[in-house]
Structure formats: C-alpha cells, structure tokens
Write an enzyme that holds these catalytic residues in place. Structure first.
Site, PDB file in Angstrom:
ATOM      1  CB  SER A  10      -0.894   0.020   1.238  1.00  0.00           C
ATOM      2  OG  SER A  10      -1.410   1.324   1.406  1.00  0.00           O
ATOM      3  CG  HIS A  35      -3.683  -1.584  -1.791  1.00  0.00           C
ATOM      4  ND1 HIS A  35      -4.792  -2.304  -2.181  1.00  0.00           N
ATOM      5  CD2 HIS A  35      -4.103  -0.782  -0.777  1.00  0.00           C
ATOM      6  CE1 HIS A  35      -5.828  -1.969  -1.430  1.00  0.00           C
ATOM      7  NE2 HIS A  35      -5.431  -1.033  -0.573  1.00  0.00           N
ATOM      8  CG  ASP A  37      -5.023   2.474   0.508  1.00  0.00           C
ATOM      9  OD1 ASP A  37      -5.981   1.700   0.361  1.00  0.00           O
ATOM     10  OD2 ASP A  37      -3.936   2.129   1.016  1.00  0.00           O
ATOM     11  CG  MET A  39      -8.221   7.253   2.094  1.00  0.00           C
ATOM     12  SD  MET A  39      -7.420   7.207   3.692  1.00  0.00           S
ATOM     13  CE  MET A  39      -6.624   5.593   3.593  1.00  0.00           C
ATOM     14  CG  HIS A  69      -9.117   0.265  -0.889  1.00  0.00           C
ATOM     15  ND1 HIS A  69      -8.553   0.043   0.349  1.00  0.00           N
ATOM     16  CD2 HIS A  69     -10.459   0.275  -0.686  1.00  0.00           C
ATOM     17  CE1 HIS A  69      -9.515  -0.058   1.263  1.00  0.00           C
ATOM     18  NE2 HIS A  69     -10.679   0.093   0.655  1.00  0.00           N
ATOM     19  CG  MET A  71     -11.297   3.400   1.511  1.00  0.00           C
ATOM     20  SD  MET A  71      -9.769   3.313   2.464  1.00  0.00           S
ATOM     21  CE  MET A  71      -8.570   3.435   1.137  1.00  0.00           C
ATOM     22  CG  MET A 140     -11.635  -2.727   4.676  1.00  0.00           C
ATOM     23  SD  MET A 140     -10.130  -2.309   3.787  1.00  0.00           S
ATOM     24  CE  MET A 140      -9.205  -1.404   5.042  1.00  0.00           C
ATOM     25  CG  ASP A 178      -6.152  -2.739   2.852  1.00  0.00           C
ATOM     26  OD1 ASP A 178      -5.080  -2.482   3.428  1.00  0.00           O
ATOM     27  OD2 ASP A 178      -6.779  -1.912   2.160  1.00  0.00           O
TER      28      ASP A 178
HETATM   29  C1  DX5 Z   1      -6.435   1.653   5.181  1.00  0.00           C
HETATM   30  C2  DX5 Z   1      -5.880   1.302   3.827  1.00  0.00           C
HETATM   31  C3  DX5 Z   1      -4.767   0.339   3.840  1.00  0.00           C
HETATM   32  C4  DX5 Z   1      -3.576   0.782   4.602  1.00  0.00           C
HETATM   33  C5  DX5 Z   1      -2.911  -0.432   5.142  1.00  0.00           C
HETATM   34  O1  DX5 Z   1      -7.637   2.334   5.017  1.00  0.00           O
HETATM   35  O2  DX5 Z   1      -6.910   0.754   3.012  1.00  0.00           O
HETATM   36  O3  DX5 Z   1      -4.416  -0.065   2.524  1.00  0.00           O
HETATM   37  O4  DX5 Z   1      -2.651   1.515   3.874  1.00  0.00           O
HETATM   38  O5  DX5 Z   1      -1.811  -0.047   5.891  1.00  0.00           O
HETATM   39  P1  DX5 Z   1      -1.088  -1.005   6.897  1.00  0.00           P
HETATM   40  O6  DX5 Z   1      -0.585  -2.177   6.118  1.00  0.00           O
HETATM   41  O7  DX5 Z   1      -0.021  -0.161   7.474  1.00  0.00           O
HETATM   42  O8  DX5 Z   1      -2.133  -1.432   7.923  1.00  0.00           O
HETATM   43 ZN    ZN Z   2      -6.417  -0.169   1.070  1.00  0.00          ZN
END
Ligand code: DX5
Ligand code: ZN
Length: 222
Positions: A10, A35, A37, A39, A69, A71, A140, A178
C-alpha cells in the site's frame, strides 16, 4: 480455487515526495501489485490521492497492476477517470454507492477488474447477489482511513467464510486482506484463505523491503 499469492504494497505508507521511485523499489523488491488507497475526508476521515497520481505512476514507468481501493462516496463519477489513468482493478465499498450492481458493471465497462470491500463489521451478505460481477473480494482487517493500525482478529473467521463462498461459486475471484498485515500474522491470514496481501507500513516502514516481502510469502530469510 485459491490463486498464487500476490503481495500488494500500500503506497499510503510510501514516501510521497518520491512516490514513483519508492513504488518502483517495492516492485523491484518482489512485490506483485501496487495498492492505491483513495480517501475523500468524507467516507473516511483522511484525504489522499486521485487519478492524476495514478497516471503519474504510469507515466513514470510503473507497469505492475494498480489495485485502486476507493474509500470515497459517491464512486461512479470518478470510476472512468481511474480507468483512464491506468487503474487495473477498482475496488468499492458497497455502502458508498446507491446502486452496487450498476457501479460494478461500470467498472467492467471501463475495462477494469472489479473488487468489493467489506469493513470489519460489515457482513458479506451482498456478495451473494453480485458475485458474478466481482473479480476480487477485499476484507478490511482495520477500519479504513489510516495505515499502521492493528490487525482486527475477527477478520480471520470472516476470511474463512469468504473463502467458502468463493470456492462454492467456482468463479476466479481473489481474496485480499488489507490492514495490519505483517510477517508475524501473514501465515495465519493465508491459512484462513487469503491469496492477496496488502501491506503498507510493514513494507515501507522497513529498511529492507525485499526481506519483508519474502517473510510475508513465508520464505525464510538468511
Ligand atoms: C487503510 C488502507 C490500507 C492501509 C494499510 O484504510 O486501506 O491499505 O494503507 O496499511 P497497513 O498495512 O499499514 O495497515
Ligand atoms: Zn487499502
């Protein structure tokens, strides 16, 4: 049937000031996917990166699959933009769209693979009704929004349930986890049925990315 293990770092935990280079280093260290993310400070209480950054990684020369991903809420407006920006797979949380079936269809129409994401307390129920439109199920194991959180152990039981549903469907669907994934719990996560591991802080927080990636795969290090 379980597919070969994929490690997806990620980039939330990468060095954003040198994102292209840090992403390339993780891939050279043996990672399979990126990956990514996204947000929006609305669906989750944090704000990150969008299609421009996805395209920038492609322009920089990243050719590995980019596992986006989302969010964010709503999702439909931005799906074509991510497809255009080079996303390979786009995952969405069911509660972020009023019409889940339509949003999943839109992702495929845009030429990307689809993922459906379940938060720690969200039941898998809707999966039964859209399973033929899903290429990846993402569980998750932390509440979404931040890297570096602790793995929530109930995710292991949920993984087994998801594995059963996927196997019974006889469809080619990946099962991804994740949140809080690290060398110390990867073996349990894989034994519970996962075939795709996201790891942010465990990889990018380490001095030697390759060593962590090998450890996540259960390969002993020298
Ligand atoms: C959280 C993200 C993850 C996050 C995971 O909302 O979707 O992808 O980056 O990070 P670690 O591996 O540090 O828990
Ligand atoms: Zn993620």
């Amino acid at each position: 049937m379980k597919q070969p293990l994929v490690i997806a770092p990620s980039i939330l935990s990468a060095d954003f000031a040198r994102l292209g280079e840090d992403t390339r280093l993780a891939l050279e260290a043996g990672a399979d996917w990126v990956h990514f993310d996204v947000m929006d400070n609305h669906y989750v209480p944090n704000l990150t990166i969008g299609p421009l950054v996805c395209k920038a990684l492609r322009d920089y020369g990243i050719t590995a699959p980019i596992d986006v991903h989302l969010m964010i809420e709503p999702v439909d407006r931005i799906i074509p933009d991510f497809a255009e920006a080079g996303a390979s797979l786009i995952s969405i949380h069911p509660e972020t769209t009023r019409h889940l079936d339509r949003s999943l269809s839109l992702i495929r129409e845009c030429g990307c693979k689809t993922g459906i994401v379940f938060n720690p307390a969200t039941p898998l129920d809707v999966l039964d009704w859209v399973i033929d439109k899903v290429d990846l199920v993402l569980l998750m194991s932390v509440n979404p929004g931040f890297g570096g959180q602790q793995f929530i152990p109930s995710a292991l039981a949920k993984l087994k349930q998801a594995r059963r549903i996927i196997d019974e469907s006889e469809l080619e669907i990946r099962l991804e986890v994740d949140g809080g994934v690290k060398p110390g719990n990867a073996a349990d996560i894989i034994a519970a049925g996962a075939d795709t591991l996201v790891a942010g802080s465990a990889i990018f927080g380490a001095d030697d990315y390759a060593e962590v990636i090998r450890a996540l795969r259960g390969q002993t290090t020298a």
